[in-house]
Design a protein around this motif. Sequence first.
Motif, mmCIF file in Angstrom:
data_model
loop_
_atom_site.group_PDB
_atom_site.id
_atom_site.type_symbol
_atom_site.label_atom_id
_atom_site.label_comp_id
_atom_site.label_asym_id
_atom_site.label_seq_id
_atom_site.Cartn_x
_atom_site.Cartn_y
_atom_site.Cartn_z
ATOM 1 N N VAL A 96 0.862 -1.179 0.000
ATOM 2 C CA VAL A 96 0.000 0.000 0.000
ATOM 3 C C VAL A 96 0.899 1.229 0.000
ATOM 4 C CG1 VAL A 96 -1.776 1.301 1.244
ATOM 5 C CG2 VAL A 96 -1.820 -1.209 1.251
ATOM 6 N N PHE A 97 0.688 2.098 -0.974
ATOM 7 C CA PHE A 97 1.481 3.319 -1.078
ATOM 8 C C PHE A 97 0.597 4.514 -0.756
ATOM 9 C CE2 PHE A 97 3.552 0.219 -3.740
ATOM 10 C CZ PHE A 97 4.906 0.422 -3.511
ATOM 11 N N LEU A 98 0.981 5.249 0.267
ATOM 12 C CA LEU A 98 0.341 6.534 0.531
ATOM 13 C C LEU A 98 1.247 7.579 -0.103
ATOM 14 C CD1 LEU A 98 -1.993 8.058 1.762
ATOM 15 C CD2 LEU A 98 -0.722 8.215 3.908
ATOM 16 N N ASP A 99 0.926 7.913 -1.349
ATOM 17 C CA ASP A 99 1.798 8.773 -2.148
ATOM 18 C C ASP A 99 1.274 10.205 -2.100
ATOM 19 O OD1 ASP A 99 3.835 9.526 -3.830
ATOM 20 O OD2 ASP A 99 2.699 9.066 -5.656
ATOM 21 N N SER A 100 1.405 10.786 -0.939
ATOM 22 C CA SER A 100 0.909 12.143 -0.720
ATOM 23 C C SER A 100 1.626 12.723 0.488
ATOM 24 C CB SER A 100 -0.607 12.139 -0.476
ATOM 25 O OG SER A 100 -1.041 13.375 0.035
ATOM 26 N N PRO A 101 2.597 13.597 0.265
ATOM 27 C CA PRO A 101 3.274 14.204 1.418
ATOM 28 C C PRO A 101 2.295 14.861 2.385
ATOM 29 C CG PRO A 101 4.479 14.697 -0.591
ATOM 30 C CD PRO A 101 3.192 14.036 -1.009
ATOM 31 N N MET A 102 1.227 15.467 1.851
ATOM 32 C CA MET A 102 0.270 16.115 2.727
ATOM 33 C C MET A 102 -0.503 15.086 3.549
ATOM 34 S SD MET A 102 -2.492 19.133 2.004
ATOM 35 C CE MET A 102 -3.551 18.255 0.881
ATOM 36 N N ALA A 103 -0.910 13.988 2.936
ATOM 37 C CA ALA A 103 -1.631 12.950 3.679
ATOM 38 C C ALA A 103 -0.741 12.315 4.740
ATOM 39 C CB ALA A 103 -2.159 11.884 2.721
ATOM 40 N N PHE A 157 5.156 5.131 2.936
ATOM 41 C CA PHE A 157 4.954 6.569 2.855
ATOM 42 C C PHE A 157 5.957 7.116 1.837
ATOM 43 C CE2 PHE A 157 3.318 7.017 7.505
ATOM 44 C CZ PHE A 157 2.048 6.667 7.074
ATOM 45 N N THR A 158 5.487 7.684 0.762
ATOM 46 C CA THR A 158 6.376 8.193 -0.282
ATOM 47 C C THR A 158 6.296 9.713 -0.313
ATOM 48 O OG1 THR A 158 4.640 7.837 -1.936
ATOM 49 C CG2 THR A 158 6.280 6.114 -1.675
ATOM 50 N N ARG A 159 7.256 10.352 0.327
ATOM 51 C CA ARG A 159 7.314 11.818 0.354
ATOM 52 C C ARG A 159 8.042 12.385 -0.864
ATOM 53 N NH1 ARG A 159 5.886 14.664 4.820
ATOM 54 N NH2 ARG A 159 5.587 13.553 6.786
ATOM 55 N N GLU A 160 9.139 11.744 -1.240
ATOM 56 C CA GLU A 160 9.998 12.294 -2.275
ATOM 57 C C GLU A 160 9.427 12.031 -3.666
ATOM 58 O OE1 GLU A 160 12.466 14.211 -1.473
ATOM 59 O OE2 GLU A 160 12.081 13.800 0.655
ATOM 60 N N THR A 161 9.660 12.976 -4.580
ATOM 61 C CA THR A 161 9.190 12.833 -5.951
ATOM 62 C C THR A 161 9.780 11.594 -6.607
ATOM 63 O OG1 THR A 161 8.975 15.237 -6.153
ATOM 64 C CG2 THR A 161 9.048 13.964 -8.198
ATOM 65 N N SER A 162 11.030 11.326 -6.335
ATOM 66 C CA SER A 162 11.684 10.151 -6.931
ATOM 67 C C SER A 162 10.996 8.864 -6.486
ATOM 68 C CB SER A 162 13.163 10.121 -6.553
ATOM 69 O OG SER A 162 13.329 10.086 -5.142
ATOM 70 N N ALA A 188 -0.410 -3.600 -6.632
ATOM 71 C CA ALA A 188 -0.217 -2.529 -5.654
ATOM 72 C C ALA A 188 -1.491 -1.720 -5.485
ATOM 73 C CB ALA A 188 0.924 -1.614 -6.080
ATOM 74 N N LEU A 189 -1.670 -1.191 -4.272
ATOM 75 C CA LEU A 189 -2.745 -0.253 -3.973
ATOM 76 C C LEU A 189 -2.097 1.115 -3.791
ATOM 77 C CD1 LEU A 189 -5.670 0.457 -3.230
ATOM 78 C CD2 LEU A 189 -5.182 -0.272 -0.898
ATOM 79 N N ILE A 190 -2.492 2.069 -4.614
ATOM 80 C CA ILE A 190 -1.853 3.385 -4.637
ATOM 81 C C ILE A 190 -2.873 4.445 -4.261
ATOM 82 C CG2 ILE A 190 -0.577 5.049 -6.034
ATOM 83 C CD1 ILE A 190 0.056 2.593 -7.927
ATOM 84 N N MET A 191 -2.670 5.070 -3.116
ATOM 85 C CA MET A 191 -3.531 6.154 -2.651
ATOM 86 C C MET A 191 -2.759 7.456 -2.841
ATOM 87 S SD MET A 191 -4.602 4.226 0.891
ATOM 88 C CE MET A 191 -5.191 5.745 1.645
#
Length: 462
Positions: free
Chosen positions: A276-283, A319-324, A336-339
Motif C-alpha cells: 500500500v502506497f500513501l503517495d501524498s506528502p500532505m496525507a 509513505f512516499t514523500r519524495e518525488t523520486s 499494488a494499492l496506490i492512494m
Amino acid sequence: MEMQFYGAAGGVTGSCHLLSVGDKKLLIDCGMFQGGHDLEEENRTKFGFDAKDVDYLLLTHAHLDHCGRIPLLVKRGFRGEIITTAATRELARLVLMDAAGLAAEEARRSNRRHQRQGGTESEAIYDLTDVLDTMDRFGRTADYAEKIAVCPGVSVTFGDAGHILGSAWILIEASEAGKQQRIVYSGDLGNRGKPIINPPTPAPRADVIVMESTYGDRLHKAIRPSVDELRDAILDTLKRGGNAIIPTFALERAQDLLYYLREMMRNNQLPANLPVFLDSPMAISATEIFRRHPECFNPDTRAGLQQGADPFALRNLHFTRETSESMGINLIKGGALIMAGSGMATGGRVTHHLKHNIWRADCSVIFVGYAAQGTLARRIIDGAKTVRIFGEEIHVAAKIYTIGGFSAHADHDELLAWYGDQKPTRTILVHGEDNGREGIAKVLRARGLQVDCPVIGDRYSL
C-alpha cells in the motif's frame, strides 16, 4: 446586523460568509473555488469586500475550499485575528503550504507553455511567504463547547462538526443596538459512524441557521457495505493483475482508508503483505497530525491508541514523500494499492498515476469521495472514453468504481438530524448545488420555516 455571501452560495466550494455586527466584520471561512479553469480564475478576482476591513476570521475547518484563500486575504491587507481549533490550525498550515507549492508548480508549467506559444506569463495566486504571514494571524484557540468573547457584543462557541479532525460548527452570539441574535454556521457536517472521529454534536438553539447542503438530496450508502465494496474492488483488481488507484483526499479520507485497510488485513480479508502506497506528502503529514490530536477521536479509537493499537499502521505500508519515490511507483505493473491526492484528480501525484494506469484494462480506479463538476474525477465517473492528462489524450480502459459510503459529509437525513426540531426565524442553505439545497429546503418549508438559498453577492439584514 448584516450577512453577506461571497462563496459556496449556489455551489459547493469557495466558502466565504461575512457577518457585520456594528462596526465589526467577521468572516466565516475564506475558501478556494475548485473545479474548472473558470473557477481558478475566480479565485484571483476581488473578494467583494475589502480585506482590510475584516476584523476576525472564524475558520470552521482546514479543507481547501474553506481555508484556501486566506493567504490571499492576508496578501490583500487582512490584519485581523484568525480563531479556530488547535487541530484545524495545524492542518490549515499543512494545506496552505501544499496549496502554495502546487500554485507555484502550475504557474511554472503555464509559463513554459506561454513561452512556447506566446502570451502573458502568470504568477502564483500566493506563495510560501504569504502562507507564513497568514500563520502569524492565527490567535486564540477554540476548544469545543467553550465560549470565547471575541469583542464587545460578540462571543463564539465552536462545536464538533464531525467532518474532519478539528472541524467545527460555530455559534455566534451577537448584540447590536439592544438586539441579540444567535447565529449558527454549520461549516461542513460529517456523517455518523466514522471510524476515527466523533459524530457531529447537534445544532444549538439559534435564531438564524446557515447550513451546508452538499448531499441534501440523497442518502449515503451504509458504511459497512461500502467497506465490503472497497475490499471486493481491491481483490478483483489483484485477481486481474493490475494496480488499484484511489484518488484520495489527504485529510480524513486517507486516514479512514488506512483504518479500514488495517481492519481488513487483521480480519484476513486482504493479504496482510499487500503493498500500500500513501503517495501524498500532505496525507502523510496529516496522519502525523492526527496522532497528535487524540482529543478529537471517538472513545474507542482513543482508547485503542492509548493501548498501542495504532489505527494507521499497516505491515506493508509505504509513505512516499519524495518525488523520486513517487516516480518509482510507476514502475510497478501490478499488485499494488496506490492512494494519492488529489481526491478530485484536479492535480497532484494521482494525475501521474492515472496517466500510467488508466489506459490498462487490468487496473482499477476507485473513487471514494465527492467529485465536483468540471473536475477530472467527475469526467471519469461520468463515463468519459478519453481524458486529457498533462496535454495528452488518454484512453480510459481501467475498471472504474464509485463508492459513496465514505463521504465525509452528512446526507439528507443526517443534516436534518443535526438541525433537529428547531424553528429559527431564518435558515440559509449554502455549500450545495441546486438539487442538494432543494432537498433540504422543501422539508423545512413544509414545516412553515423561512428558507433562503443565496447566490454570491446576496446579503440579508438580520
